[in-house]
Design a protein around this motif. Structure first.
Motif, mmCIF file in Angstrom:
data_model
loop_
_atom_site.group_PDB
_atom_site.id
_atom_site.type_symbol
_atom_site.label_atom_id
_atom_site.label_comp_id
_atom_site.label_asym_id
_atom_site.label_seq_id
_atom_site.Cartn_x
_atom_site.Cartn_y
_atom_site.Cartn_z
ATOM 1 N N ILE A 142 6.146 -0.434 -8.728
ATOM 2 C CA ILE A 142 4.701 -0.554 -8.293
ATOM 3 C C ILE A 142 3.972 0.364 -9.498
ATOM 4 C CG2 ILE A 142 2.718 -0.589 -6.566
ATOM 5 C CD1 ILE A 142 4.908 -0.448 -4.413
ATOM 6 N N CYS A 168 2.459 -6.209 -6.711
ATOM 7 C CA CYS A 168 3.373 -6.295 -5.576
ATOM 8 C C CYS A 168 3.186 -6.965 -4.304
ATOM 9 C CB CYS A 168 3.925 -4.838 -5.241
ATOM 10 S SG CYS A 168 5.292 -4.665 -3.912
ATOM 11 N N THR A 185 7.631 -9.630 -3.011
ATOM 12 C CA THR A 185 8.247 -8.756 -3.803
ATOM 13 C C THR A 185 8.939 -7.789 -2.894
ATOM 14 O OG1 THR A 185 6.218 -8.816 -5.322
ATOM 15 C CG2 THR A 185 7.968 -7.036 -5.752
ATOM 16 N N THR A 216 -2.530 -0.064 -2.060
ATOM 17 C CA THR A 216 -2.499 -1.369 -1.235
ATOM 18 C C THR A 216 -3.346 -1.650 -0.151
ATOM 19 O OG1 THR A 216 -0.512 -2.394 -0.345
ATOM 20 C CG2 THR A 216 -0.907 -0.106 0.500
ATOM 21 N N THR A 262 -2.625 -2.301 -6.933
ATOM 22 C CA THR A 262 -1.393 -2.903 -7.354
ATOM 23 C C THR A 262 -0.287 -3.416 -6.501
ATOM 24 O OG1 THR A 262 -0.729 -0.413 -7.202
ATOM 25 C CG2 THR A 262 -1.317 -0.911 -9.258
ATOM 26 N N SER A 263 -0.711 -3.493 -5.264
ATOM 27 C CA SER A 263 0.007 -4.327 -4.122
ATOM 28 C C SER A 263 -0.901 -4.751 -2.984
ATOM 29 C CB SER A 263 1.170 -3.150 -3.545
ATOM 30 O OG SER A 263 0.502 -2.280 -2.767
#
Length: 318
Positions: A15, A22, A61, A217, A247-248
């Motif tokens: 990640i 992700c 993912t 996240t 990023t996720s």
């Protein structure tokens, strides 16, 4: 560059800001799903199995695994049920897992049986939680989701949420846990209840990226809570929050419209080099009928079975 490594027994993913977004599949969670909760209590894991396979086929993912079926004696009931669920999912797929529980003993039990380097979901800024969870994170050398609330609850002020995230990162450092193993959840507010929620989270994610340099996240669908046609809002939110630095996300990968937004954002963000994943997924794409969401028909040959198109995803959506 911040890189959070998670892994199963055989597969490692990263990640990071320079990595594809992700997607953490959310479906193995009985919260709000009475039928699934009843099945799990009875020892029936057929829906767990089908949800795991459907999410992987749709492009997840990672998979988030939660077994919080009851508020009655969760310290006794949840650990063995979470262990069983994790073991079943590990037998079906080789992608990394997220151990999702608010019960410390369940997290401890899950860490004992989960292979590789799972993500722990989660710790908050509450002192009791920090003292209980951070030693486990250090002992097992795993990353953790840090939720930006504390004893005072969830603040509507993004500066307060940033301060809580900073506190968690600093306390983790006291335990010898590096900041790259802290994945901050800045808490996305429902846009229908707070008109500035989108603007707030975009600014907050940028601060987390630029000042704390941590990965982030969120529970993606929180942004559309209470609104009609939620998936349209979610799909619009995805590229904007990725552009801000997230990023996720914990989300439902079986929604073609939302996964299209993720894949398109990867292309435009430069994390799908040469558009390779997009082409492999959509080269046999057919236009959707009016009023429906477009989805791939079949993945290209040589994709290793990672994408089998949108039909399975649509069947499992709901």
């Amino acid at each position: 560059m911040t890189r959070t490594v998670v892994a199963s027994a055989t597969k490692e993913i990263v990640i990071g800001f320079d990595q594809p977004f992700c997607v953490i599949g959310e479906r193995i969670n009985p919260t709000g799903r009475k039928k699934l909760a009843a099945e799990m209590v009875e020892g029936n894991f057929e829906t767990v199995k089908s949800d795991a396979l459907a999410q992987v086929a749709a492009g997840a993912t990672m998979l988030d695994v939660n077994a919080g079926v009851t508020a009655v004696n969760p310290n006794e009931t949840e650990p063995p049920l979470l262990v069983k669920t994790l073991q079943i999912v590990q037998e079906l797929t080789d992608i990394p897992l997220s151990i999702d529980s608010s019960v410390t003993e369940a997290i401890r039990a899950g860490l004992e049986v989960t292979k590789g380097r799972p993500l722990v979901n989660s710790v908050t800024g509450e002192e009791e939680k920090l003292e209980a969870i951070l030693p486990l994170i250090k002992k097992y050398d795993v990353p953790v989701v840090a939720i930006s609330n504390d004893e005072t609850g969830i603040s509507e002020d993004p500066d307060v949420r940033f301060a809580v995230a900073k506190k968690i990162v600093e306390r983790a450092a006291d335990f010898g846990i590096p900041s790259h193993d802290i994945v901050v959840d800045p808490l996305v507010m429902p846009i229908g209840a707070m008109g500035t929620a989108g603007q707030q989270v975009f600014r907050l994610v940028r601060r987390l990226r630029d000042e704390l340099k941590v990965n982030t996240t969120c529970g993606l669908s929180n942004v559309s809570f209470g609104l009609p046609h939620r998936h349209g809002i979610n799909a619009g939110f995805i590229p904007m929050v990725i552009g801000a630095g997230m990023t996720s996300a914990i989300m439902n990968p079986c929604r073609p419209q939302e996964m299209e937004a993720v894949r398109a954002a990867n292309v435009l963000n430069g994390t799908d080099p040469n558009c390779q994943e997009w082409i492999m997924t959509y080269r046999d794409h057919q236009p959707a009928a009016a009023g429906t969401s477009a989805a791939p028909v079949e993945a290209a040959a040589g994709s290793g079975g990672r994408r089998r198109g949108g039909r399975a995803a649509r069947r499992s959506a709901g």
